[in-house]
Design an enzyme around this catalytic site. Structure first.
Site, PDB file in Angstrom:
ATOM      1  N   GLU A 269     -15.827  80.502   0.437  1.00 55.23           N
ATOM      2  CA  GLU A 269     -15.009  80.970  -0.686  1.00 55.23           C
ATOM      3  C   GLU A 269     -13.995  81.988  -0.217  1.00 55.23           C
ATOM      4  O   GLU A 269     -12.864  82.034  -0.716  1.00 55.23           O
ATOM      5  CB  GLU A 269     -15.923  81.583  -1.765  1.00 55.23           C
ATOM      6  CG  GLU A 269     -15.214  81.903  -3.093  1.00 55.23           C
ATOM      7  CD  GLU A 269     -14.738  83.335  -3.211  1.00 55.23           C
ATOM      8  OE1 GLU A 269     -14.215  83.695  -4.274  1.00 55.23           O
ATOM      9  OE2 GLU A 269     -14.872  84.113  -2.231  1.00 55.23           O
ATOM     10  N   GLU A 270     -14.409  82.805   0.750  1.00 53.64           N
ATOM     11  CA  GLU A 270     -13.529  83.853   1.247  1.00 53.64           C
ATOM     12  C   GLU A 270     -12.373  83.304   2.080  1.00 53.64           C
ATOM     13  O   GLU A 270     -11.446  84.034   2.411  1.00 53.64           O
ATOM     14  CB  GLU A 270     -14.326  84.866   2.081  1.00 53.64           C
ATOM     15  CG  GLU A 270     -15.445  85.560   1.323  1.00 53.64           C
ATOM     16  CD  GLU A 270     -14.940  86.469   0.207  1.00 53.64           C
ATOM     17  OE1 GLU A 270     -13.725  86.757   0.172  1.00 53.64           O
ATOM     18  OE2 GLU A 270     -15.764  86.884  -0.621  1.00 53.64           O
TER      19      GLU A 270
END
Length: 456
Positions: A269-270
């Site tokens: 996600e990062e």
């Protein structure tokens, strides 16, 4: 007596007590059954995994893979869910070799986010990207560029960024920047998503509950990394919700849902939402029943739940950008926002709307026309005095936080450890999450409720 049987027995007693008293203080059997203690057990394990792996659980590390293994093993032991993993390639801009032409682009924060700015400026073939912020937030920050980015990029402090900016504005000067990049080959680690499905015959009606399992890196180099338990708070909450629901389904007092609940943990996600984006792309191209976009009714996104100077933040369906998101996702998203809001009101708790800004894993679902909702306890935005005053008056808490201070002072900092979790906020948020899951799953025709103009 094992852990599973003890937990099931406890859940049975809780249900019997609630039925006997004919009183559900939280308006939901699921919300009554969930226990913050279980979420904290998982958070402590995430902290241990990070500590054992150079204080990180970011993608392309052993800490990430061990987190995935922990979730898999815990679900396999404590539920009868169908568990699947999918792996996808990790974007690595260090492997790119752009033709050295042009100049270094210097970009200051503005209305566009940094990922959007990088896409725009890349069309002009710069050698590299240097970002810096404004004097209000002068420190360098951590952010993710788009997966398609192939340019070296660094974030400078405001004061350092002003030096080349001032030089570039002076026509009598020739501003030169030297960038030395030390490349470290860290090896190849698989990056994956994991989903666990409640057992049900009709798999074409699915509620997707998502959180992400990767942490971020901090500082200028690959060795300077930390775990971020607030990001892990969504992971822990999702796992606690999944196991509690499995135990409820093992009782005779709790009717099973007519919808499949798919609990998912996204990777990367990062790194510009790679995991959830990959998953949605797969279902958009699938023709397999249960794995198609049409089988997904809604996505609930649970990211940060325990910010120390917290808000009870509800994703606001009215902030969805209709110019980029399918309009079909809007009505249901608005209804879910109201469902969360009304629960907090009935519980006599303060609440705030938070925008769908595209920065978490709900984004690819909305883009695909799938309704979304969720909760968020706050990051680096400030809690103003008026908001703090509303939270102070919350009955029985006396924990309004600090005015004119960040909602999470340790956001993206090394102090963001398990001691940074606000357990009171975390507990109320997980109860609200359980209530909404149960409310959606008890709808007679959830598709018609979420998509009133498209349902048959």
């Amino acid at each position: 007596m094992g852990l599973v049987s003890v937990t099931v027995s406890l859940v049975k007693n809780l249900i019997k007590s609630s039925v006997r008293d004919n009183q559900f203080l939280l308006d939901s059997t699921f919300a009554e059954a969930i226990r913050i203690d279980e979420a904290m057990v998982h958070l402590r394990e995430l902290q241990r995994l990070a500590n054992a792996n150079n204080r990180t659980r970011t993608v392309n590390t052993h800490g990430f893979n061990q987190t995935l293994d922990y979730i898999t093993d815990y679900l396999s032991t404590n539920t009868n869910y169908k568990i699947t993993k999918s792996f996808f390639p990790n974007a690595d801009w260090l492997a790119a070799s752009p033709t050295p032409a042009g100049h270094i682009a210097l970009l200051q924060g503005g209305d566009c986010n940094f990922a959007e700015n990088s896409i725009i400026v890349a069309k002009y073939n710069p050698l590299a990207l240097l970002f810096y912020n404004d004097p209000i937030f002068p420190q360098p920050i951590i952010f993710s560029l788009a997966q398609i980015n192939e340019l070296p990029a660094l974030f400078l402090s405001y004061y350092l960024g002003q030096l080349p900016a001032d030089a570039a504005r002076n026509p009598s000067m020739n501003a030169i920047v030297h960038i030395n990049i030390d490349v470290l080959n860290t090896g190849t680690f698989p990056v994956g998503n994991m989903c666990a499905d409640t057992p049900i015959e009709d798999i074409t009606k699915t509620i997707v509950i998502g959180s992400h399992i990767d942490s971020v890196t901090t500082g200028p180099g690959i060795n300077d990394k930390v775990i971020y338990p607030l990001i892990g708070s969504g992971t822990a909450v999702n796992l606690a919700l999944a196991v509690t629901l499995a135990h409820l389904f093992q009782t005779t007092n709790y009717p099973k849902y007519p919808y499949r609940i798919r609990f998912c943990w996204w990777g990367a996600e990062e790194l510009d939402l790679l995991g959830s984006t990959y998953h949605v792309a797969q279902v958009e191209n699938s023709t397999i029943a249960g794995e198609r976009t049409s089988d997904y009714l809604i996505n609930l996104n649970f990211d940060m739940f325990g910010s120390p100077n917290y808000i009870y933040g509800i994703y606001d369906g009215s902030t969805i950008d209709n110019s980029t998101i399918s309009r079909s996702a809007v009505p249901g998203s608005n209804k879910v926002s109201a469902l969360f809001r009304d629960w907090f009101i009935r519980q006599k708790l303060p609440w705030d709307y938070t925008p769908f800004n595209g920065l978490s894993d709900y984004a690819p679902f909305l883009t695909a026309g799938i309704a979304a909702g969720g909760l968020f306890s706050g990051a680096d935005n400030y809690k103003v005095q008026a908001r703090r005053d509303r939270y102070v008056t919350s009955p029985g808490q006396g924990l309004g936080g600090t005015a004119d201070a960040s909602q999470d002072p340790c956001y993206n900092k090394a102090c963001d450890t398990i001691q940074n979790i606000n357990i009171v906020a975390d507990e109320k948020m997980v109860q609200g999450a359980a209530f909404v899951i149960e409310s959606l799953a008890r709808q007679t025709d959830l598709k018609a409720w979420l998509y009133p103009t498209t349902a048959n």
